[in-house]
Motif scaffolding. Structure first.
Motif, mmCIF file in Angstrom:
data_model
loop_
_atom_site.group_PDB
_atom_site.id
_atom_site.type_symbol
_atom_site.label_atom_id
_atom_site.label_comp_id
_atom_site.label_asym_id
_atom_site.label_seq_id
_atom_site.Cartn_x
_atom_site.Cartn_y
_atom_site.Cartn_z
ATOM 1 N N VAL A 159 -5.963 -6.816 -0.959
ATOM 2 C CA VAL A 159 -4.636 -7.355 -0.693
ATOM 3 C C VAL A 159 -4.654 -8.310 0.493
ATOM 4 C CG1 VAL A 159 -2.291 -6.735 0.038
ATOM 5 C CG2 VAL A 159 -3.427 -5.417 -1.739
ATOM 6 N N ASP A 160 -5.487 -8.015 1.492
ATOM 7 C CA ASP A 160 -5.460 -8.835 2.696
ATOM 8 C C ASP A 160 -6.036 -10.233 2.503
ATOM 9 O OD1 ASP A 160 -8.153 -8.262 2.544
ATOM 10 O OD2 ASP A 160 -8.204 -7.028 4.348
ATOM 11 N N ASP A 189 7.445 -4.819 -8.913
ATOM 12 C CA ASP A 189 6.624 -3.654 -8.585
ATOM 13 C C ASP A 189 5.690 -3.948 -7.412
ATOM 14 O OD1 ASP A 189 7.796 -2.144 -10.541
ATOM 15 O OD2 ASP A 189 6.214 -2.479 -12.025
ATOM 16 N N LEU A 190 5.121 -5.155 -7.411
ATOM 17 C CA LEU A 190 4.221 -5.535 -6.320
ATOM 18 C C LEU A 190 4.972 -5.622 -4.998
ATOM 19 C CD1 LEU A 190 2.176 -8.251 -8.230
ATOM 20 C CD2 LEU A 190 1.284 -6.066 -7.390
ATOM 21 N N GLU A 191 6.184 -6.135 -5.041
ATOM 22 C CA GLU A 191 7.001 -6.229 -3.830
ATOM 23 C C GLU A 191 7.295 -4.840 -3.271
ATOM 24 O OE1 GLU A 191 11.164 -8.343 -2.337
ATOM 25 O OE2 GLU A 191 10.933 -7.758 -4.440
ATOM 26 N N ARG A 192 7.614 -3.908 -4.153
ATOM 27 C CA ARG A 192 7.931 -2.555 -3.713
ATOM 28 C C ARG A 192 6.682 -1.852 -3.164
ATOM 29 N NH1 ARG A 192 10.533 -1.185 -7.837
ATOM 30 N NH2 ARG A 192 8.792 -0.463 -9.099
ATOM 31 N N GLU A 193 5.550 -2.063 -3.808
ATOM 32 C CA GLU A 193 4.328 -1.365 -3.404
ATOM 33 C C GLU A 193 3.720 -1.924 -2.119
ATOM 34 O OE1 GLU A 193 0.038 -0.024 -5.398
ATOM 35 O OE2 GLU A 193 1.470 -1.252 -6.524
ATOM 36 N N PHE A 194 3.859 -3.249 -1.914
ATOM 37 C CA PHE A 194 3.217 -3.882 -0.762
ATOM 38 C C PHE A 194 4.234 -4.604 0.120
ATOM 39 C CE2 PHE A 194 0.072 -3.793 -4.236
ATOM 40 C CZ PHE A 194 -0.911 -3.008 -3.635
ATOM 41 N N SER A 195 5.346 -3.945 0.371
ATOM 42 C CA SER A 195 6.435 -4.562 1.143
ATOM 43 C C SER A 195 6.028 -4.863 2.582
ATOM 44 C CB SER A 195 7.662 -3.653 1.126
ATOM 45 O OG SER A 195 7.366 -2.383 1.704
ATOM 46 N N GLU A 196 5.043 -4.140 3.109
ATOM 47 C CA GLU A 196 4.600 -4.384 4.477
ATOM 48 C C GLU A 196 3.780 -5.668 4.579
ATOM 49 O OE1 GLU A 196 5.390 -2.638 7.246
ATOM 50 O OE2 GLU A 196 6.771 -1.582 5.915
ATOM 51 N N VAL A 207 5.050 -14.100 -0.629
ATOM 52 C CA VAL A 207 3.991 -14.677 0.198
ATOM 53 C C VAL A 207 3.535 -13.649 1.223
ATOM 54 C CG1 VAL A 207 4.926 -17.007 -0.083
ATOM 55 C CG2 VAL A 207 5.550 -15.669 1.932
ATOM 56 N N ALA A 208 2.255 -13.752 1.613
ATOM 57 C CA ALA A 208 1.703 -12.854 2.626
ATOM 58 C C ALA A 208 2.230 -13.262 3.992
ATOM 59 C CB ALA A 208 0.184 -12.922 2.594
ATOM 60 N N LYS A 209 2.830 -12.333 4.693
ATOM 61 C CA LYS A 209 3.456 -12.637 5.983
ATOM 62 C C LYS A 209 2.469 -13.233 6.979
ATOM 63 C CE LYS A 209 6.647 -8.722 5.413
ATOM 64 N NZ LYS A 209 7.066 -7.408 5.953
ATOM 65 N N HIS A 210 1.264 -12.674 7.057
ATOM 66 C CA HIS A 210 0.325 -13.115 8.087
ATOM 67 C C HIS A 210 -0.348 -14.439 7.770
ATOM 68 C CE1 HIS A 210 -2.103 -10.817 5.228
ATOM 69 N NE2 HIS A 210 -3.170 -11.437 5.676
#
Length: 252
Positions: A159-160, A189-196, A207-210
């Motif tokens: 994911v990173d 589903d992806l938004e819910r699973e990887f909301s952080e 989009v990836a925040k970092h």
């Protein structure tokens, strides 16, 4: 390049024969033996000491997953590639430190790509790395991953390394370090699973925040610039204040 001794484990004789044919002619690979179940496979591993085991998952007696756990517990485990008709076992399979997960019928192209991937991870090399105090390249990782099914089999994308997730028709495309990969999970589903990790910028994009580098503006409105990719997902009017606030928090 280090030669790999290969053991094939599958309860179906035709499946074993197919893999044997595909191994013929592959450089740096030698077939050491075959087994029809986990018990026989363990005996073969003790006797032949293979570098690579190609194994099915659903077999009489212990499953391939159980076999993989037992092999992983060895002091110097062989590399393992699953060859199965089912994709639902991918996550537990990779949790056993599997080097690959191929879907039947396995093609020569799939097998070649998977073996190429583990050529650098032979048992001899893992022993050398362990002696130098380095971790094994096949060790299980706590890095979150997303399952993807492609012509190469089943992959787990870190994911990173993903810059953005774009919904296109009935698929979601992950744009990552290695290029693009189609996923079979919904954007919701992806938004819910990887909301952080990800933030929604539009109904069809996360989009990836970092990796957010800034904003740009064109005739369609605002777009988000991301490090490491030419993708510029559009930002909806509703999400624009959210993204601006997030950028302030990130110091961008």
């Amino acid at each position: 390049m280090t030669e790999l001794g290969v053991l094939i484990v599958d309860d179906e004789p035709l499946a074993r024969a197919r893999l044997m044919r595909q191994l013929e002619g592959l450089e740096h690979c030698v077939l050491l033996g075959e087994a029809s179940d986990a018990e026989a496979a363990l005996a073969q591993v003790e006797a032949l000491d293979p570098d690579l085991v190609l194994m099915d998952i659903e077999m009489p007696g212990d499953s391939g997953l159980v076999l993989a756990e037992k092999l992983s517990a060895r002091e110097h485990p062989p590399a393992m590639i699953f060859c199965t008709a089912h994709d639902e076992f991918a996550l537990p399979a990779f949790a056993t430190a599997a080097a690959g997960y191929l879907l039947k019928p396995v093609s020569r192209e799939q097998l070649t790509a998977a073996i190429d991937k583990v050529q650098r991870l032979s048992k001899a090399q893992r022993r050398a790395a362990a002696g130098a105090g380095e971790g094994t390249a096949l060790a299980a990782t706590s890095t979150p991953r997303i399952k993807a099914v492609s012509r190469r089999g089943v992959e787990l994308l870190p994911v990173d390394g993903i810059r953005c997730l774009i919904a296109d028709s009935k698929y979601v495309v992950a744009h990552h370090d290695g290029g693009e990969t189609i996923l079979d999970e919904s954007l919701k589903d992806l938004e819910r699973e990887f909301s952080e990790t990800f933030v929604r910028v539009h109904r069809n994009a996360l989009v990836a925040k970092h990796f957010i580098a800034g904003l740009s503006r064109d005739s369609d409105g605002y777009r988000v610039r991301l490090e490491g990719t030419d993708q510029r997902p559009q930002i909806s009017r509703r999400q624009l204040p959210v993204i601006r606030q997030l950028m302030e928090e990130l110091g961008r």
